[in-house]
Design a protein around this motif. Sequence first.
Motif, PDB file in Angstrom:
ATOM      1  N   UNK A 257      50.349  -1.248  49.916  1.00  0.00           N
ATOM      2  CA  UNK A 257      50.970  -2.426  49.316  1.00  0.00           C
ATOM      3  C   UNK A 257      50.717  -2.396  47.813  1.00  0.00           C
ATOM      4  N   UNK A 258      51.781  -2.642  47.061  1.00  0.00           N
ATOM      5  CA  UNK A 258      51.663  -2.667  45.617  1.00  0.00           C
ATOM      6  C   UNK A 258      53.027  -2.604  44.979  1.00  0.00           C
ATOM      7  N   UNK A 259      53.041  -2.390  43.687  1.00  0.00           N
ATOM      8  CA  UNK A 259      54.316  -2.348  42.957  1.00  0.00           C
ATOM      9  C   UNK A 259      55.085  -1.074  43.297  1.00  0.00           C
ATOM     10  N   UNK A 260      56.331  -1.083  42.905  1.00  0.00           N
ATOM     11  CA  UNK A 260      57.212   0.058  43.179  1.00  0.00           C
ATOM     12  C   UNK A 260      56.689   1.358  42.570  1.00  0.00           C
ATOM     13  N   UNK A 261      56.063   1.257  41.402  1.00  0.00           N
ATOM     14  CA  UNK A 261      55.505   2.443  40.750  1.00  0.00           C
ATOM     15  C   UNK A 261      54.139   2.807  41.300  1.00  0.00           C
ATOM     16  N   UNK A 262      53.355   1.805  41.687  1.00  0.00           N
ATOM     17  CA  UNK A 262      51.982   2.061  42.113  1.00  0.00           C
ATOM     18  C   UNK A 262      51.905   2.722  43.487  1.00  0.00           C
ATOM     19  N   UNK A 263      52.775   2.341  44.400  1.00  0.00           N
ATOM     20  CA  UNK A 263      52.661   2.835  45.774  1.00  0.00           C
ATOM     21  C   UNK A 263      52.775   4.362  45.866  1.00  0.00           C
ATOM     22  N   UNK A 264      53.797   4.998  45.291  1.00  0.00           N
ATOM     23  CA  UNK A 264      53.852   6.467  45.392  1.00  0.00           C
ATOM     24  C   UNK A 264      52.638   7.142  44.746  1.00  0.00           C
ATOM     25  N   UNK A 265      52.193   6.615  43.620  1.00  0.00           N
ATOM     26  CA  UNK A 265      51.022   7.163  42.940  1.00  0.00           C
ATOM     27  C   UNK A 265      49.794   7.019  43.825  1.00  0.00           C
ATOM     28  N   UNK A 266      49.634   5.847  44.418  1.00  0.00           N
ATOM     29  CA  UNK A 266      48.477   5.601  45.282  1.00  0.00           C
ATOM     30  C   UNK A 266      48.508   6.472  46.530  1.00  0.00           C
ATOM     31  N   UNK A 267      49.690   6.726  47.063  1.00  0.00           N
ATOM     32  CA  UNK A 267      49.804   7.613  48.237  1.00  0.00           C
ATOM     33  C   UNK A 267      49.295   9.005  47.866  1.00  0.00           C
ATOM     34  N   UNK A 268      49.672   9.484  46.679  1.00  0.00           N
ATOM     35  CA  UNK A 268      49.177  10.794  46.221  1.00  0.00           C
ATOM     36  C   UNK A 268      47.671  10.762  46.007  1.00  0.00           C
ATOM     37  N   UNK A 269      47.166   9.682  45.391  1.00  0.00           N
ATOM     38  CA  UNK A 269      45.720   9.562  45.156  1.00  0.00           C
ATOM     39  C   UNK A 269      44.955   9.550  46.472  1.00  0.00           C
ATOM     40  N   UNK A 270      45.450   8.772  47.450  1.00  0.00           N
ATOM     41  CA  UNK A 270      44.780   8.690  48.755  1.00  0.00           C
ATOM     42  C   UNK A 270      44.750  10.059  49.418  1.00  0.00           C
ATOM     43  N   UNK A 271      45.872  10.744  49.398  1.00  0.00           N
ATOM     44  CA  UNK A 271      45.941  12.071  50.006  1.00  0.00           C
ATOM     45  C   UNK A 271      44.962  13.037  49.339  1.00  0.00           C
ATOM     46  N   UNK A 272      44.973  13.063  48.012  1.00  0.00           N
ATOM     47  CA  UNK A 272      44.106  13.988  47.286  1.00  0.00           C
ATOM     48  C   UNK A 272      42.629  13.681  47.526  1.00  0.00           C
ATOM     49  N   UNK A 273      42.275  12.396  47.515  1.00  0.00           N
ATOM     50  CA  UNK A 273      40.877  12.028  47.706  1.00  0.00           C
ATOM     51  C   UNK A 273      40.413  12.316  49.128  1.00  0.00           C
ATOM     52  N   UNK A 274      41.222  11.968  50.111  1.00  0.00           N
ATOM     53  CA  UNK A 274      40.812  12.221  51.495  1.00  0.00           C
ATOM     54  C   UNK A 274      40.764  13.718  51.801  1.00  0.00           C
ATOM     55  N   UNK A 275      41.710  14.473  51.287  1.00  0.00           N
ATOM     56  CA  UNK A 275      41.692  15.921  51.508  1.00  0.00           C
ATOM     57  C   UNK A 275      40.462  16.553  50.863  1.00  0.00           C
ATOM     58  N   UNK A 276      40.160  16.139  49.638  1.00  0.00           N
ATOM     59  CA  UNK A 276      38.983  16.684  48.944  1.00  0.00           C
ATOM     60  C   UNK A 276      37.697  16.243  49.641  1.00  0.00           C
TER      61      UNK A 276
END
Length: 165
Positions: A84-103
């Motif tokens: 949940x978040x703004x139109x710009x924040x959500x795609x960025x956050x999805x990438x951040x979540x993926x990168x952090x969880x994978x690492x």
Amino acid sequence: MTVKKIWAVDHQCGHQAEHDLSGRPADRRAGFARWLADRECTDCWRADRTDDAEAKAAWRDKQRAAEQAEADEWTRRYGMPPLEGSERAVPWAVRCRHQLLAAAYTALVVEGDTDEADWAEVEEAARTITRAGWWIDQREAEPGDLPELLVAATDDDRPTENPFL
């Protein structure tokens, strides 16, 4: 006699430029001047970077699209909830979540001593955080810190209001 502060450097691009190295310790100036000689002069360096701004933007957009596709596929595969978040924040956050969880998986399970059962608990805690801003805020966190960050984020006993306001 003092060590010179202004150095004439013949750059890799063929230009010569004078550099004021007075801001460096005297015993490091000669080495820095040699290092500068292996590089383009400032004007050539800037010209190389500004002439191709459109190509760099296109490359960056292509990289971001590939990262987004990978993160979206990962989100689907592992059943992560939408953020949940703004139109710009959500795609960025999805990438951040993926990168952090994978690492974090690599650091804790592959290279560390966390077993798959414990990792499943970390993954479940991660699923409860759906605020895009939280994931963006954690984008530079150390992967091994993720379990502690998740505990802090899901702690119901912490104050919900800013105590400094």
